[in-house]
Design a protein around this motif. Structure first.
Motif, mmCIF file in Angstrom:
data_model
loop_
_atom_site.group_PDB
_atom_site.id
_atom_site.type_symbol
_atom_site.label_atom_id
_atom_site.label_comp_id
_atom_site.label_asym_id
_atom_site.label_seq_id
_atom_site.Cartn_x
_atom_site.Cartn_y
_atom_site.Cartn_z
ATOM 1 N N GLY A 103 -38.697 -84.759 -52.993
ATOM 2 C CA GLY A 103 -38.056 -85.549 -51.909
ATOM 3 C C GLY A 103 -36.964 -85.223 -51.422
ATOM 4 O O GLY A 103 -36.475 -83.886 -51.410
ATOM 5 N N ALA A 146 -33.841 -86.429 -51.784
ATOM 6 C CA ALA A 146 -32.613 -86.321 -52.590
ATOM 7 C C ALA A 146 -32.638 -84.887 -53.451
ATOM 8 O O ALA A 146 -31.890 -84.058 -53.431
ATOM 9 C CB ALA A 146 -32.701 -87.331 -53.607
ATOM 10 N N GLY A 147 -33.803 -84.506 -53.962
ATOM 11 C CA GLY A 147 -34.004 -83.339 -54.699
ATOM 12 C C GLY A 147 -33.963 -81.908 -53.728
ATOM 13 O O GLY A 147 -33.127 -81.176 -54.324
ATOM 14 N N VAL A 170 -39.035 -78.781 -58.915
ATOM 15 C CA VAL A 170 -40.457 -79.072 -59.331
ATOM 16 C C VAL A 170 -40.830 -80.269 -58.661
ATOM 17 O O VAL A 170 -39.976 -81.354 -58.819
ATOM 18 C CB VAL A 170 -40.554 -79.029 -60.675
ATOM 19 C CG1 VAL A 170 -41.954 -79.167 -61.155
ATOM 20 C CG2 VAL A 170 -39.969 -77.786 -61.311
ATOM 21 N N GLY A 171 -41.947 -80.547 -57.823
ATOM 22 C CA GLY A 171 -42.325 -81.746 -57.346
ATOM 23 C C GLY A 171 -43.505 -81.947 -57.475
ATOM 24 O O GLY A 171 -44.559 -81.107 -57.351
ATOM 25 N N LEU A 217 -43.485 -91.853 -42.023
ATOM 26 C CA LEU A 217 -44.892 -92.320 -41.928
ATOM 27 C C LEU A 217 -45.297 -93.549 -41.735
ATOM 28 O O LEU A 217 -46.533 -93.880 -41.317
ATOM 29 C CB LEU A 217 -45.109 -92.320 -43.620
ATOM 30 C CG LEU A 217 -44.826 -90.797 -44.278
ATOM 31 C CD1 LEU A 217 -44.869 -90.931 -45.831
ATOM 32 C CD2 LEU A 217 -45.585 -89.702 -43.609
ATOM 33 N N VAL A 221 -43.823 -82.688 -63.623
ATOM 34 C CA VAL A 221 -43.040 -82.703 -64.892
ATOM 35 C C VAL A 221 -43.617 -83.806 -65.932
ATOM 36 O O VAL A 221 -43.554 -85.056 -65.518
ATOM 37 C CB VAL A 221 -41.447 -82.789 -64.680
ATOM 38 C CG1 VAL A 221 -40.760 -82.713 -66.150
ATOM 39 C CG2 VAL A 221 -41.062 -81.583 -63.761
ATOM 40 N N ASP A 265 -33.372 -92.902 -54.612
ATOM 41 C CA ASP A 265 -34.114 -94.064 -54.908
ATOM 42 C C ASP A 265 -33.889 -94.376 -56.526
ATOM 43 O O ASP A 265 -34.108 -95.508 -56.843
ATOM 44 C CB ASP A 265 -35.583 -94.030 -54.682
ATOM 45 C CG ASP A 265 -35.839 -94.468 -52.942
ATOM 46 O OD1 ASP A 265 -34.962 -93.963 -52.409
ATOM 47 O OD2 ASP A 265 -36.826 -94.620 -52.806
ATOM 48 N N ALA A 271 -30.166 -91.153 -50.064
ATOM 49 C CA ALA A 271 -30.987 -90.084 -50.874
ATOM 50 C C ALA A 271 -30.223 -88.813 -50.541
ATOM 51 O O ALA A 271 -29.849 -87.996 -51.057
ATOM 52 C CB ALA A 271 -32.419 -90.067 -51.022
HETATM 53 C C1 LIG Z 1 -43.006 -95.283 -45.387
HETATM 54 C C2 LIG Z 1 -41.736 -95.392 -45.686
HETATM 55 C C3 LIG Z 1 -40.705 -95.697 -44.433
HETATM 56 C C4 LIG Z 1 -39.409 -95.551 -44.775
HETATM 57 N N1 LIG Z 1 -38.397 -95.809 -43.709
HETATM 58 C C5 LIG Z 1 -37.168 -95.683 -43.916
HETATM 59 C C6 LIG Z 1 -36.152 -95.953 -42.743
HETATM 60 O O1 LIG Z 1 -36.833 -96.244 -41.835
HETATM 61 N N2 LIG Z 1 -34.924 -95.880 -43.231
HETATM 62 C C7 LIG Z 1 -34.505 -95.654 -44.569
HETATM 63 O O2 LIG Z 1 -33.351 -95.495 -44.700
HETATM 64 N N3 LIG Z 1 -35.359 -95.529 -45.616
HETATM 65 C C8 LIG Z 1 -36.947 -95.402 -45.243
HETATM 66 N N4 LIG Z 1 -37.622 -95.143 -46.282
HETATM 67 C C9 LIG Z 1 -36.760 -94.977 -47.668
HETATM 68 C C10 LIG Z 1 -36.706 -93.483 -47.787
HETATM 69 O O3 LIG Z 1 -37.985 -92.537 -47.429
HETATM 70 C C11 LIG Z 1 -36.521 -93.319 -49.277
HETATM 71 O O4 LIG Z 1 -35.243 -93.776 -49.922
HETATM 72 C C12 LIG Z 1 -36.082 -91.769 -49.627
HETATM 73 O O5 LIG Z 1 -37.510 -91.061 -49.202
HETATM 74 C C13 LIG Z 1 -36.009 -91.677 -51.023
HETATM 75 O O6 LIG Z 1 -36.008 -90.168 -51.403
HETATM 76 P P1 LIG Z 1 -35.830 -89.680 -52.755
HETATM 77 O O7 LIG Z 1 -35.914 -88.217 -52.650
HETATM 78 O O8 LIG Z 1 -34.908 -90.380 -53.758
HETATM 79 O O9 LIG Z 1 -37.265 -90.230 -53.550
HETATM 80 P P2 LIG Z 1 -38.836 -89.789 -53.048
HETATM 81 O O10 LIG Z 1 -38.849 -89.618 -51.313
HETATM 82 O O11 LIG Z 1 -39.589 -90.980 -53.574
HETATM 83 O O12 LIG Z 1 -38.995 -88.381 -53.575
HETATM 84 C C14 LIG Z 1 -39.448 -88.275 -55.126
HETATM 85 C C15 LIG Z 1 -40.342 -87.074 -55.275
HETATM 86 O O13 LIG Z 1 -40.277 -87.022 -56.690
HETATM 87 C C16 LIG Z 1 -41.688 -86.620 -57.109
HETATM 88 N N5 LIG Z 1 -41.878 -87.052 -58.457
HETATM 89 C C17 LIG Z 1 -41.988 -88.342 -59.021
HETATM 90 N N6 LIG Z 1 -42.084 -88.202 -60.460
HETATM 91 C C18 LIG Z 1 -42.331 -86.843 -60.781
HETATM 92 C C19 LIG Z 1 -42.422 -85.993 -61.876
HETATM 93 N N7 LIG Z 1 -42.556 -86.750 -63.096
HETATM 94 N N8 LIG Z 1 -42.424 -84.804 -61.579
HETATM 95 C C20 LIG Z 1 -42.483 -84.111 -60.395
HETATM 96 N N9 LIG Z 1 -42.363 -84.805 -59.097
HETATM 97 C C21 LIG Z 1 -41.877 -85.994 -59.530
HETATM 98 C C22 LIG Z 1 -42.377 -87.706 -56.213
HETATM 99 O O14 LIG Z 1 -43.863 -87.329 -56.131
HETATM 100 C C23 LIG Z 1 -41.842 -87.505 -55.009
HETATM 101 O O15 LIG Z 1 -42.095 -86.533 -53.997
HETATM 102 C C24 LIG Z 1 -39.009 -95.241 -46.183
HETATM 103 C C25 LIG Z 1 -39.847 -95.042 -47.231
HETATM 104 C C26 LIG Z 1 -41.111 -95.175 -46.898
HETATM 105 C C27 LIG Z 1 -42.118 -94.843 -48.155
#
Ligand SMILES: Cc1cc2nc3c(=O)[nH]c(=O)nc-3n(C[C@H](O)[C@H](O)[C@H](O)COP(=O)(O)OP(=O)(O)OC[C@H]3O[C@@H](n4cnc5c(N)ncnc54)[C@H](O)[C@@H]3O)c2cc1C
Length: 393
Positions: A12, A14-15, A34-35, A47, A83, A278, A299
């Motif tokens: 995502g 953050a990664g 890795v994702g 989305l 993972v 997150d 993130a």
């Molecule tokens: C529809 C939607 C609309 C949003 N709108 C807003 C907005 O308007 N404003 C705002 O500030 N925020 C918004 N957000 C929130 C924002 O998108 C998230 O806070 C952000 O994407 C978090 O990023 P992240 O990289 O921490 O996690 P994520 O985006 O959840 O990415 C984590 C990734 O890790 C992968 N993963 C998990 N476990 C494993 C494993 N064991 N092995 C390999 N991969 C793994 C997952 O599949 C995923 O691809 C929205 C979220 C959604 C779903």
């Protein structure tokens, strides 16, 4: 056995940002990300907004970092790969295909997933959740086939999704157990105004209705509420909050009840293992206390900072003012500061009628949050400064 200097789990924002942070200060060491998702990092926030509404939405517009970036920066990217095990003592991760990666430093960026409410029928056909690109494509497809859609929930995702579906001229209902929308963030007056906006836009609201279950043999037929009401619907979009993806580190100190606890440098109690986005439960150096944010900017910046810190060439504290934005119908709202506790006083500048205002949220005499509706990026930045000053930072 594969050996890497850095391993990032989760592709995502953050990664992906952690990889950028690493490469900014360390051009040579080996990095693997890795994702589980097949797509390279994309703008998840879109989305529930434009991407859902646009029939021919361009996938390119969605991309945050494409495969070329990873190639150009010599980051090995493994998309579509889960993972499955993470051994802290041996500094070893096992992938779903059986391969193992031994690492020196790791960054956990597994994000969050939709919460399934503890009621019957959550896995029926046409009961869907919105988190990934695949979910959004499925929702777009299914919404064109169903006559009645119910969005369950009244938070940010529920409101954005209901607004987008309604903007697509679909018949949309929204049921929420609380008396007004976004009640986790808004004061009752602003919440009542927003709820009224939704009603005016033609979203059929069922406020104060708690979910009791989804009914149907294999596919959804009705939604049942705790008060005994039954809504016949063809499609339900469940937006009842999220939970951090902590399965990989369950029963270790890296998985706490509120997320993965980290220091101000985003490092967990295990040296060299960081957690971001997150997932991270971090000390909020501006507003005080510990916090887990599930928002885009958080993130993004945490990934960049953790990546830089992982190299050992930088030691940067995470000290951003909490921030997120949302868009629904013709409204853009920016939330700056801490909205976790209801304000004791609200100071309104502007008017609800013109849909253009700034609401300052106080706890006693202390300014704790600023909500900006239809304001410019410059005003949002000024609000961040004002909040810092108000906290004496
Ligand atoms: C529809 C939607 C609309 C949003 N709108 C807003 C907005 O308007 N404003 C705002 O500030 N925020 C918004 N957000 C929130 C924002 O998108 C998230 O806070 C952000 O994407 C978090 O990023 P992240 O990289 O921490 O996690 P994520 O985006 O959840 O990415 C984590 C990734 O890790 C992968 N993963 C998990 N476990 C494993 C494993 N064991 N092995 C390999 N991969 C793994 C997952 O599949 C995923 O691809 C929205 C979220 C959604 C779903």
């Amino acid at each position: 056995m594969i050996r890497r200097d850095y391993l990032v789990i989760g592709t995502g924002i953050a990664g992906a940002s952690a990889c950028e942070g690493i490469r900014k200060y360390d051009k040579r060491s080996s990095v693997t990300i890795v994702g589980a998702e097949v797509s390279p990092p994309y703008k998840r926030w879109i989305l529930s907004k434009g991407f859902l509404r646009e029939k021919d939405a361009n996938l390119k517009k969605l991309q945050e970092l494409d495969e070329r970036w990873f190639d150009a920066h010599k980051v090995e990217a493994r998309f579509g790969t889960l993972v499955t095990q993470f051994n802290i003592d041996r500094r070893l991760a096992v992938l779903a295909n059986g391969e193992s990666i031994e690492f020196t430093k790791a960054c956990l960026a597994m994000g969050s997933r939709p919460l399934r409410p503890p009621v019957a029928g959550t896995s029926l056909g046409n009961v869907i959740y919105l988190r990934t690109l695949r979910d959004a494509l499925a929702l777009r497809e299914m919404s064109s086939l169903e006559k009645t859609i119910m969005v369950v929930g009244g938070g940010l995702l529920a409101c954005e999704t209901a607004a987008s579906l309604r903007m697509m001229k679909l018949k949309v209902g929204l049921m929420h157990r609380d008396p007004y929308l976004l009640n986790r963030y808004l004061d009752p007056e602003t919440g009542a105004w927003l709820t009224d906006c939704f009603a005016r836009h033609g979203v059929v609201l069922s406020m104060g209705e708690a979910l009791n279950g989804f009914e149907g043999k294999t596919v959804l037929r009705n939604i049942q509420t705790k008060s005994g009401n039954r809504f016949p619907v063809g499609l339900a979009v469940v937006c009842c909050g999220g939970e951090p993806n902590l399965d990989l580190v369950r029963n270790t100190p890296l998985a706490g009840p509120h997320g993965s606890p980290v220091t101000e440098y985003l490092e967990t109690e295990e040296k060299g293992i960081y957690a971001v986005g997150d997932l991270a439960f971090y000390p909020d150096r501006v507003m005080g206390g510990m916090r887990r944010q599930t928002h885009w900017e958080n993130a993004r910046s945490q990934g960049l900072i953790a990546g830089a810190n992982m190299t050992g060439k930088k030691r940067i504290r995470y000290e951003q003012v909490p921030y997120f934005w949302t868009e629904m119908f013709d409204l853009r709202m920016d939330f700056v500061g801490d909205f976790s506790v209801l304000p004791t006083r609200v100071e309104l500048q502007g008017t609800y009628a013109k849909k253009k205002f700034i609401a300052r949220y106080y706890q006693g005499d202390k300014l704790r949050g600023i909500l900006l509706c239809q304001q410019t990026p410059r005003e949002v930045e000024a609000a961040k400064d004002q909040l810092r000053q108000a906290q004496g930072k």
